[in-house]
Structure formats: C-alpha cells, structure tokens
Design an enzyme around this catalytic site. Structure first.
Site, PDB file in Angstrom:
ATOM      1  N   GLN A 131     -39.256  34.667 -49.929  1.00 20.28           N
ATOM      2  CA  GLN A 131     -40.044  35.897 -49.876  1.00 20.28           C
ATOM      3  C   GLN A 131     -39.421  36.865 -48.877  1.00 20.28           C
ATOM      4  OE1 GLN A 131     -44.089  35.216 -48.649  1.00 20.28           O
ATOM      5  NE2 GLN A 131     -43.551  33.606 -47.211  1.00 20.28           N
ATOM      6  N   HIS A 164     -39.931  37.848 -54.214  1.00 21.66           N
ATOM      7  CA  HIS A 164     -41.330  38.168 -53.922  1.00 21.66           C
ATOM      8  C   HIS A 164     -41.518  39.682 -53.851  1.00 21.66           C
ATOM      9  CE1 HIS A 164     -45.111  38.688 -51.631  1.00 21.66           C
ATOM     10  NE2 HIS A 164     -45.476  37.571 -52.238  1.00 21.66           N
ATOM     11  N   ASP A 181     -44.144  39.727 -56.826  1.00 25.25           N
ATOM     12  CA  ASP A 181     -45.590  39.771 -56.626  1.00 25.25           C
ATOM     13  C   ASP A 181     -46.017  41.234 -56.537  1.00 25.25           C
ATOM     14  OD1 ASP A 181     -48.229  39.439 -55.969  1.00 25.25           O
ATOM     15  OD2 ASP A 181     -47.881  38.025 -54.334  1.00 25.25           O
ATOM     16  N   GLU A 201     -46.155  38.112 -60.640  1.00 27.06           N
ATOM     17  CA  GLU A 201     -47.343  37.510 -60.038  1.00 27.06           C
ATOM     18  C   GLU A 201     -48.430  38.563 -59.835  1.00 27.06           C
ATOM     19  OE1 GLU A 201     -48.633  35.158 -55.929  1.00 27.06           O
ATOM     20  OE2 GLU A 201     -46.518  35.262 -56.504  1.00 27.06           O
ATOM     21  N   ASP A 225     -52.531  34.477 -59.251  1.00 27.70           N
ATOM     22  CA  ASP A 225     -52.713  34.439 -57.802  1.00 27.70           C
ATOM     23  C   ASP A 225     -54.134  34.861 -57.455  1.00 27.70           C
ATOM     24  OD1 ASP A 225     -52.602  34.490 -55.068  1.00 27.70           O
ATOM     25  OD2 ASP A 225     -51.168  36.115 -54.906  1.00 27.70           O
ATOM     26  N   GLN A 250     -50.155  29.885 -58.993  1.00 26.54           N
ATOM     27  CA  GLN A 250     -49.828  29.615 -57.600  1.00 26.54           C
ATOM     28  C   GLN A 250     -50.907  28.713 -57.009  1.00 26.54           C
ATOM     29  OE1 GLN A 250     -48.961  31.347 -53.147  1.00 26.54           O
ATOM     30  NE2 GLN A 250     -49.404  32.826 -54.743  1.00 26.54           N
ATOM     31  N   LYS A 279     -52.224  27.981 -53.923  1.00 30.86           N
ATOM     32  CA  LYS A 279     -52.152  28.653 -52.626  1.00 30.86           C
ATOM     33  C   LYS A 279     -52.696  27.704 -51.567  1.00 30.86           C
ATOM     34  CE  LYS A 279     -51.878  33.303 -51.158  1.00 30.86           C
ATOM     35  NZ  LYS A 279     -51.306  34.480 -51.779  1.00 30.86           N
ATOM     36  N   THR A 284     -48.622  30.920 -47.862  1.00 28.74           N
ATOM     37  CA  THR A 284     -48.602  32.237 -47.242  1.00 28.74           C
ATOM     38  C   THR A 284     -47.568  32.305 -46.132  1.00 28.74           C
ATOM     39  OG1 THR A 284     -49.943  33.835 -45.986  1.00 28.74           O
ATOM     40  CG2 THR A 284     -50.478  31.519 -45.702  1.00 28.74           C
ATOM     41  N   CYS A 285     -47.081  33.519 -45.900  1.00 25.23           N
ATOM     42  CA  CYS A 285     -46.191  33.755 -44.767  1.00 25.23           C
ATOM     43  C   CYS A 285     -46.898  33.493 -43.442  1.00 25.23           C
ATOM     44  CB  CYS A 285     -45.692  35.200 -44.808  1.00 25.23           C
ATOM     45  SG  CYS A 285     -47.037  36.417 -44.851  1.00 25.23           S
TER      46      CYS A 285
END
Length: 425
Positions: A172, A194, A236, A273, A307, A329, A331, A360-361
């Site tokens: 990403q 991403h 995304d 996404e 998502d 996804q 998550k 997630t980041c």
C-alpha cells in the site's frame, strides 16, 4: 502450560485515525492534517494519532509473549466499532479479560480465543481491537508452550494445511502513490499499489485522474520491474466511483469506465476495492452484485473487492453467499479474534470468492507478524503489507515473517524425516 498474568500498556500504532466521513464530505488537507471539524463520534480531530494497547501474556515458566490491540484507520465508519482509545480500554484488558483467562492452559488456543470472543462487560461485547490484540497474545502463548510456530497452531485450530511458499503480499502506497509504487516495482511486489483514492480530486470528476494513474502503473512497471514481472493492480477507491457516477451500477456509463480501467491496466489484471459505499450491508451487496453482473454481461474482466460494510465474520459470509465480490477483504482488526480472520479466509475456500487477508496501516509490527501466520495457515489469496504508509517497512515485516516461518518449518520437517529414518535403522 498455565497463563499466569495478562498486562496492558497503552502505546502507539503504525499510522493515524482518520474521520472518513469528514474527508468524504470535503475536508481539505493542511499539510499532513486536515482542516475542519470531525463529524464521527469520538474524534477530536479529523486526523489524530493512532493508538494501540501492548498486551503481555505471562506463562508459568516466566516466558512473556505479546499481542497488540489495534483498530483500523477509519474507525467508526462503515459499521465498525467506535474509535479505539487505549487509556480507556487498558483497564478492561487487565481487569475482566485477565480475570477470565489467567489460570487457563495456554495450549488451548482455540478454546481461549473463543472464550474471549464471547466475553461481555456490562452487557457489551469487547471492542474488536481488544479481541484482536489479546487473541494474538494467546496465539503466541500457545506456540511458545508447544514449541512450534504460530502458523502451525493456527492451522491446527482451523484444520488447514499451511502454504509452503509466501502468500502474495499487497503493498500500500498511501498518498505518495508514485514514489512508493516505484519502490514496489523495484522490489517486484506481486500485488499493488492500493493508491488511497479517497476523494473526487484523486479520482477526477469523471474518473480521468485514476485512468491516467493506471496507465502510468502499466508503463512504469515495465520499466522498473524485474525480469518476468507480472503484477496484479489493486486500487482502493473508497466508494468514489459510486460518488462520481451513481446508481444504477450496471448501466453503460459505469461499465464503460471499468472497461477503460481494464484497457489501461493491460496486460496486467486489475481489481477495484470498494467501488461504492451505499450506507448499509444489504444495499452494498445489492449494488456490488448489480455491478458484477453488468461487468460480466459486457465481458469486462475487472475484479471487484468488498471492503465497506464487510467487517465481521457474518458480513464476510453474506458477501460470499451473495456472490457480491471476486475478493473479500478480511479486515483483521474488525473481525475481533485473530482466529476469526482465519475462519473467514476458510469460508471463501471452495467458492468463487477469493480471500484477501487485509487489515490496516494503523496496526503494529506485532499484529502484522501475527497476520502473516494466519495468511500462511490458510494460504490466502493475498496478504496486506502493514503497518504504516511508507511501504518498505510493512513489506519487510510481513514478507520476512513468512519466509522465516517457512524456513523453520522446512528445517523441522527435515529433522523429523531424519529422526524417522534413524529410528527405522
């Protein structure tokens, strides 16, 4: 081996919490932050520091293992649990959670994780971030007690055969979608970038900005990628295609746009996404089914990734059962216990929907490593490089954890084979 203590320390995560609704409503960036007032409950600013809880689990022999409670960047959006505040939730981990788990056998990973998943405090289920972090520590505790890998513990719990090669990693880029993507090309990242297309400005009023970007991806990948490089593009768009085109999603204007994305990406596959966000799970599924049917009828080969409104295990089931996505996804922080992420990946097996083990980041290096083991145990279609938005660090953490684990499992298997031959002699 008995669990003798559980301790919680507030810490930071690998990125930030962002008020997605405020950003979608037009909040303007001011350097790294955003101007304006937040609109989602719990936020003091539109962008604020990400938080985590470091969970230490102590075993009877004095060993201490770790998991990290973390929540997604866009907390409180799309049906997710509210903003995660470490100081508020740390006493829950050291209080009711510790009271329930201390004294239990660390090798009973699945039983311990399921107990955690069903716990309530004052009638409410534990925040997904708590279930996520404590279950990571329980996984590590079981692996330590059994002197094996977390991959093997998870595979035993799920009844799976682990992958023997690293699962394709999805890089990403964050907002630095050109420089970070060039890094990915140089390293030959299999799925990318991403791109964080979360505003009209980034996609273009008619989608033209994204088309130009995908065209750049194709050209630059051929210039910078290693010999034989065959990437898969994954963008995304945070519902922005729905924002600029609107329903119905099977009409020519929308389908033609996806056909243009396919052409721009050629010869590489592309997956989009979160093409739209219509506000609830049922309508989101209907909209995505409508889009997929329109693309299929027109012969447009662009994969659609679920998502928004696909957060819990039950959500994953609903999207898969409805044929609403080519990929879902999973998550990871939103599913709660980390075993639930593994179960969600397994649910996709044998269907027409592939499982993308995401997250997630805004996680930590500890949770990212734990997810690498889930990816290997379930042989997911792809796994997210995390945490952070700098790309390199997250990619290193996830890829190296998988390689290290595979190498260890191979060494142990060779030793087992050797021992069996010696015993036969």
């Amino acid at each position: 081996m008995e669990i003798t203590g559980i301790y919680a320390t507030p810490g930071y995560s690998g990125f930030f919490f962002d008020d997605q609704r405020a950003i979608k409503q037009g909040a303007q960036q001011d350097g790294f932050t955003y101007e304006g007032e937040p609109v989602t409950d719990g936020f003091d600013e539109i962008r604020q520091a990400g938080e985590s809880i470091i969970v230490d689990v102590e075993l009877a022999d004095g060993t201490v293992v770790r998991g990290d409670c973390a929540a997604v960047q866009y907390s409180g959006a799309g049906g997710r649990d509210p903003l995660f505040k470490a100081e508020e939730y740390a006493p829950v981990v050291e209080g009711p959670v510790a009271d329930e788990l201390e004294g239990r056998d660390a090798t009973d990973f699945l039983d311990n994780a399921e107990l955690l998943e069903e716990m309530t405090v004052e009638g409410d289920r534990l925040h997904t971030a708590i279930r996520y972090g404590v279950s990571q520590a329980l996984l590590a505790a079981a692996a330590e007690a059994e002197n094996t890998t977390k991959t093997d513990v998870m595979a035993d719990a799920l009844g799976t055969e682990p992958a023997t090669e690293p699962v394709p990693v999805f890089g990403q880029s964050g907002d630095d979608r050109y420089n970070n993507t060039e890094k990915m090309f140089v390293k030959g990242v299999p799925v990318l970038p991403h791109a964080l297309i979360n505003s009209v400005e980034k996609i273009g009023e008619n989608g033209e900005v994204l088309l130009e970007y995908v065209d750049w991806l194709t050209q630059r990948s051929q210039e910078l990628g290693p010999e034989g490089y065959d990437p898969r593009f994954h963008i995304d768009v945070y519902g922005m295609i729905g924002e600029i085109f609107g329903a119905p999603y099977d009409r020519d204007e929308v389908v033609d746009y996806f056909a243009a994305l396919e052409d721009a990406a050629a010869p590489y596959p592309i997956q989009i996404e979160g093409p739209m966000d219509v506000g609830n799970r049922a309508d989101q599924i209907d909209a995505m089914v409508e889009l997929r049917e329109g693309l299929k009828d027109a012969g447009v080969d662009v994969d659609i990734v679920a998502d928004e409104w696909c957060n819990t295990f039950e959500d994953v089931q609903a999207f898969v059962d409805s044929g609403a996505a080519d990929l879902v996804q999973v998550k990871t922080p939103d599913l709660g216990g980390i075993h639930r992420s593994g179960q969600a990946v397994r649910y996709c097996q044998g269907t027409d929907t592939r499982a993308y083990l995401g997250g997630t980041c805004n996680e930590t290096e500890t949770s990212a490593r734990a997810c690498a083991h889930v990816a290997l145990a379930t042989d997911a279609a792809q796994v997210l490089a995390k945490p952070g938005m700098g790309f390199d660090e997250g990619y290193m953490i996830v890829e190296n954890e998988m390689r290290r684990t595979i190498a260890r499992r191979e060494r142990e298997q060779r030793q087992t084979d050797t021992d069996e031959v010696t015993a036969d002699d």
